[in-house]
Design a protein around this motif. Structure first.
Motif, PDB file in Angstrom:
ATOM      1  N   ARG A   1      -3.007   2.794  -2.964  1.00  0.00           N
ATOM      2  CA  ARG A   1      -4.204   2.000  -3.136  1.00  0.00           C
ATOM      3  C   ARG A   1      -5.050   2.543  -4.274  1.00  0.00           C
ATOM      4  O   ARG A   1      -5.540   1.813  -5.125  1.00  0.00           O
ATOM      5  CB  ARG A   1      -4.963   2.070  -1.823  1.00  0.00           C
ATOM      6  CG  ARG A   1      -6.173   1.261  -1.802  1.00  0.00           C
ATOM      7  CD  ARG A   1      -6.850   1.430  -0.461  1.00  0.00           C
ATOM      8  NE  ARG A   1      -8.253   1.192  -0.695  1.00  0.00           N
ATOM      9  CZ  ARG A   1      -9.137   1.046   0.252  1.00  0.00           C
ATOM     10  NH1 ARG A   1      -8.774   1.135   1.497  1.00  0.00           N
ATOM     11  NH2 ARG A   1     -10.378   0.813  -0.049  1.00  0.00           N
TER      12      ARG A   1
ATOM     13  N   GLY B   1       0.829  -1.197   0.000  1.00  0.00           N
ATOM     14  CA  GLY B   1       0.000   0.000   0.000  1.00  0.00           C
ATOM     15  C   GLY B   1       0.861   1.243   0.000  1.00  0.00           C
ATOM     16  O   GLY B   1       0.678   2.175  -0.775  1.00  0.00           O
TER      17      GLY B   1
ATOM     18  N   ASP C   1      -7.125  -2.825   0.771  1.00  0.00           N
ATOM     19  CA  ASP C   1      -6.002  -3.134   1.651  1.00  0.00           C
ATOM     20  C   ASP C   1      -5.751  -4.630   1.728  1.00  0.00           C
ATOM     21  O   ASP C   1      -4.614  -5.085   1.759  1.00  0.00           O
ATOM     22  CB  ASP C   1      -6.284  -2.613   3.064  1.00  0.00           C
ATOM     23  CG  ASP C   1      -6.247  -1.098   3.095  1.00  0.00           C
ATOM     24  OD1 ASP C   1      -5.769  -0.505   2.106  1.00  0.00           O
ATOM     25  OD2 ASP C   1      -6.709  -0.513   4.088  1.00  0.00           O
TER      26      ASP C   1
END
Ligand code: ADP
Ligand code: MG
Length: 714
Positions: free
Chosen positions: A658, A653, A665
């Motif tokens: 993202r 991440g 996640d």
């Protein structure tokens, strides 16, 4: 029910609605797939007397003196209060959340949960507060009763202003009571769940939101990770299968043409370059169209690979027009790079009876000029594009103006995309003639990507890695510098500048939650550092700044003057990462090096490998000496090792963002697990091989269609 809006099921306040929108949670399905960030156990409860900085705690007590004030440094409004229990009192602080103090009153009894921060005077940062009717006695009794799962593990959701973890626990519990295995379906087929021992969807939802034991939550997360990777793989491979059914331009003679070209090059190709060319040429010699990603460090010579294979294409003719040549589109990330590539293509292909075009936002060029056959000339865009459309321009180099402005080709056989992660198979499709064959695609990147990520995000591409540098390149001398090494560092920099070289100074990335603020802070630090250097260590040298808040034209102008050596020192944010080749720049100073990812540091260092002079990289750190990461950076020979290490140390991440990938996640976490990714990839292949239209997998097909539209919109 899953696809209906959350607002149909819950009565929400305005700030809750806003929070849900910000979290991109619209439907009940979104809500169920909003997973906890962590869990707390009733046993984490402690007393003020027992606080240890760094721990997550739950405290019961009485609120004292809630107030709003401004933060000391940033001046942003914040809330403060004291929490008192039988053993003492501790300060509670909520940054950027002035309204919290207004919601609290002196003397109210609460349960708070949060992380203890600070050293000798600990405080609890941004705690979640729930009002309670009574305080537990002796610290063992719990007054829960809302939303926690029986054995006292309860979910804490990712922080968001306006909506509490408590709301999520309640809402999700309510939904989970209403759904059944039958009504919820499961995109992961049962055979796969059996094989990999994964819980069914409803079970997994219960386990992840209301775990009885931590292990249940872990197994559930693994299931959702597998699900996400599976979905992405099926999407990517379905795209790939679609391409593979389309006709393309087979180039059976390409190997011979490439040999002719390579013989003319002023250098001998590395084994890696040969290998890459061989793979590309074999793909092109047959159908279906090539879809390939070429990954190689800065300076590994990707351009030669692209040029050699492009040569093979432009020396071939469309079947029905034997005197014409097939066309190539080359897309570069910036105008300056497009111009540099245009110039080198004119040089490399100048002896051929073909024409080369350049299209960027600020103008067009054509080679050769009618007046002076050895030169390029400016040309009106309309004329250039007309020649592209009738097939007279064999190679068109450009920025993304290439795809944005409906450029039409006659026989586009090869699309090369240089360092533009957002572009890929979709852009090829856009460039291709609707009724014509599909061009071959080569996407090139200097960003070292760990294998799991490459398999996932670029799952529709075959991968070639160029892991060798042309001979004679001196490795960059890299040093980690702490505060007391600055003086001698600047001495070394001045020596280089006095010898006629140039330098980059990179100011740190700011890890702020709000990226727009981060940009402003970075800009400020770039400007401040530039004037500091101008006044002190680098007085008398020509210094310019480059940062993300400048307009593209301004950035371009600064890069041009750096390239022309009208500027000695460029103080910049990491925007120079995908920058321009300035061979005379031999020094790079990276301030706050510990804030960058390893792969990113490596790319920054790549800015100075072009030179035949010895290059230097100074990585500044305030962390009292070289950390493990920075030591790895000093030693590493290529970016791939560093990318893998980044993935282990910082998680994906952190690395790739993202938003950029469209992944959750949980999916990101899965990228640490090569076996899981490979398994999901194999399973996706199997599913599509047996059921290409997903008729036997309706739930999978349904979830994929949701996902496809979402990615499209984001
Ligand atoms: P990148 O992979 O970063 O795009 P380039 O293709 O720009 O790298 O190559 C960097 C430099 O190395 C160029 O100046 C190029 O001419 C030179 N080069 C490429 N291949 C070789 C080789 N095999 N031997 C020597 N020099 C090479
Ligand atoms: Mg390049």
């Amino acid at each position: 029910m899953l696809e209906s809006p959350i607002t149909d099921h819950f009565r929400l306040q305005e700030d809750q609605k806003r929070a849900l929108r910000r979290l991109k949670l619209h439907t009940i399905r979104d809500l169920l797939y909003h997973f906890p960030a962590r869990y707390e156990r009733a046993g984490d409860q402690t007393t003020v007397a027992g606080l240890v900085p760094g721990n997550d705690v739950i405290l019961y007590g009485t609120i004292r003196k809630p107030e709003t004030r401004r933060a000391w440094k940033s001046k942003r409004p914040m809330s403060e209060a004291w929490l008192e229990d039988g053993t003492g009192k501790v300060k509670l602080m909520w940054f950027n959340q002035p309204y919290i103090a207004k919601m609290l009153t002196d003397g109210v009894m609460v349960k708070i949960s949060g992380r203890v921060e600070g050293g000798s005077s600990p405080y609890v940062a941004n705690p979640e507060v729930v009002q309670v009717q009574s305080l537990p006695v002796g610290g063992t009794d719990t007054v829960f009763g809302d939303g926690e799962s029986g054995d006292g593990l309860f979910a804490i959701y990712p922080e968001s202003q306006g909506i509490t973890s408590r709301w999520f626990r309640h809402a999700i519990a309510k939904v989970l009571k209403q759904v059944t295995t039958a009504s919820i379906g499961d995109p992961v087929p049962e055979v796969m769940r059996k094989q990999y021992k994964l819980p069914a969807l409803l079970t997994a939802l219960v386990w992840i939101h209301q775990p009885k034991r931590q292990e249940d939550a872990t197994v559930a997360r693994k299931r959702f990770a597998f699900e996400e990777i599976l979905l992405i793989q099926v999407l990517k491979q379905r795209e790939r299968a679609l391409h593979d059914t389309q006709a393309t331009y087979p180039l059976p003679r390409i190997h011979e043409e490439i040999d002719t070209f390579v013989a003319r090059l002023p250098f001998t190709l590395t084994t890696g370059q040969w290998h890459a060319i061989e793979m590309i040429a074999s793909d092109m010699a047959r159908t279906p169209a090539m879809s390939r990603l070429l990954e190689g460090d800065v300076g590994s010579g990707k351009t030669a690979v692209a040029a050699a294979t492009a040569y093979g294409v432009v020396t071939s003719s469309p079947a029905e027009r034997p005197s014409a040549s097939l066309q190539v589109a080359y897309m570069a990330p910036t105008e300056i790079l497009a111009e540099q590539h245009f110039a080198s293509f004119c040089e490399l292909f100048g002896h051929l009876p073909i024409q080369i075009g350049l299209v960027t936002g600020s103008g067009c060029k054509k080679y050769p000029s009618k007046v002076d056959a050895g030169k390029a000339t400016k040309i009106a865009k309309k004329r250039l594009l007309a020649w592209v459309e009738n097939g007279e321009i064999a190679i068109l180099v450009g920025t993304h103006a290439l795809i944005q402005q409906s450029v039409r080709f006659r026989d586009l056989a090869y699309v090369i995309i240089d360092e533009q992660h957002r572009f890929g198979t979709g852009q090829r499709q856009a460039l291709a003639r609707k009724d014509g064959p599909l061009p071959h695609l080569l996407s090139m990147t200097a960003t070292p990507i760990p294998r799991t990520l490459a398999l996932t995000m670029y799952g529709d591409l075959d991968l070639t890695v160029l892991d060798e540098m042309p001979p004679g390149r001196k490795p960059v001398r890299t040093e980690v510098v702490t505060a007391n090494g600055r003086r001698s560092m600047y001495e070394a920099v001045r020596r280089e500048l006095d010898a006629g070289r140039q330098a980059y100074v990179i100011c740190p990335r700011i890890d702020e939650p709000d990226p727009s603020k981060a940009l402003a802070v970075q800009t400020r630090s770039v400007k401040a550092e530039a004037s500091r250097l101008q006044a002190q260590e680098l007085k008398g040298y020509r210094i310019e700044v480059l940062h993300g808040q400048m307009k593209p034209a301004e950035k371009d102008a600064v890069m041009r003057s750096f390239l022309a050596h009208d500027v000695d020192v460029l103080v910049a944010t990491s925007v120079v990462e995908v920058g321009v080749n300035v061979p005379n720049a031999t020094v790079i100073i990276i301030e706050g090096a510990e804030r960058f990812g390893l792969a990113q540091l490596h790319q920054l260092r790549g800015r100075v490998v072009r030179s035949t002079h010895q290059a230097h990289c100074f990585a500044l750190t305030s962390e009292g000496g070289a950390t493990t990461r920075l030591r790895a950076f000093v030693k590493a020979k290529n970016g791939f090792e560093l990318a893998e290490m980044d993935l282990k140390l910082r998680g994906p991440g952190e690395l790739y963002g993202r938003a950029q990938s469209g992944m959750s996640d949980v999916g990101m976490e899965a990228l640490k697990n090569l076996r899981l990714v490979e398994a999901a990839r194999e399973e996706a292949k199997l599913v599509l091989a047996n059921d290409p239209l997903l008729e036997k997998h309706p739930e999978l097909a349904h979830v994929l269609s949701l996902r496809a539209t979402r990615i499209h919109f984001e």
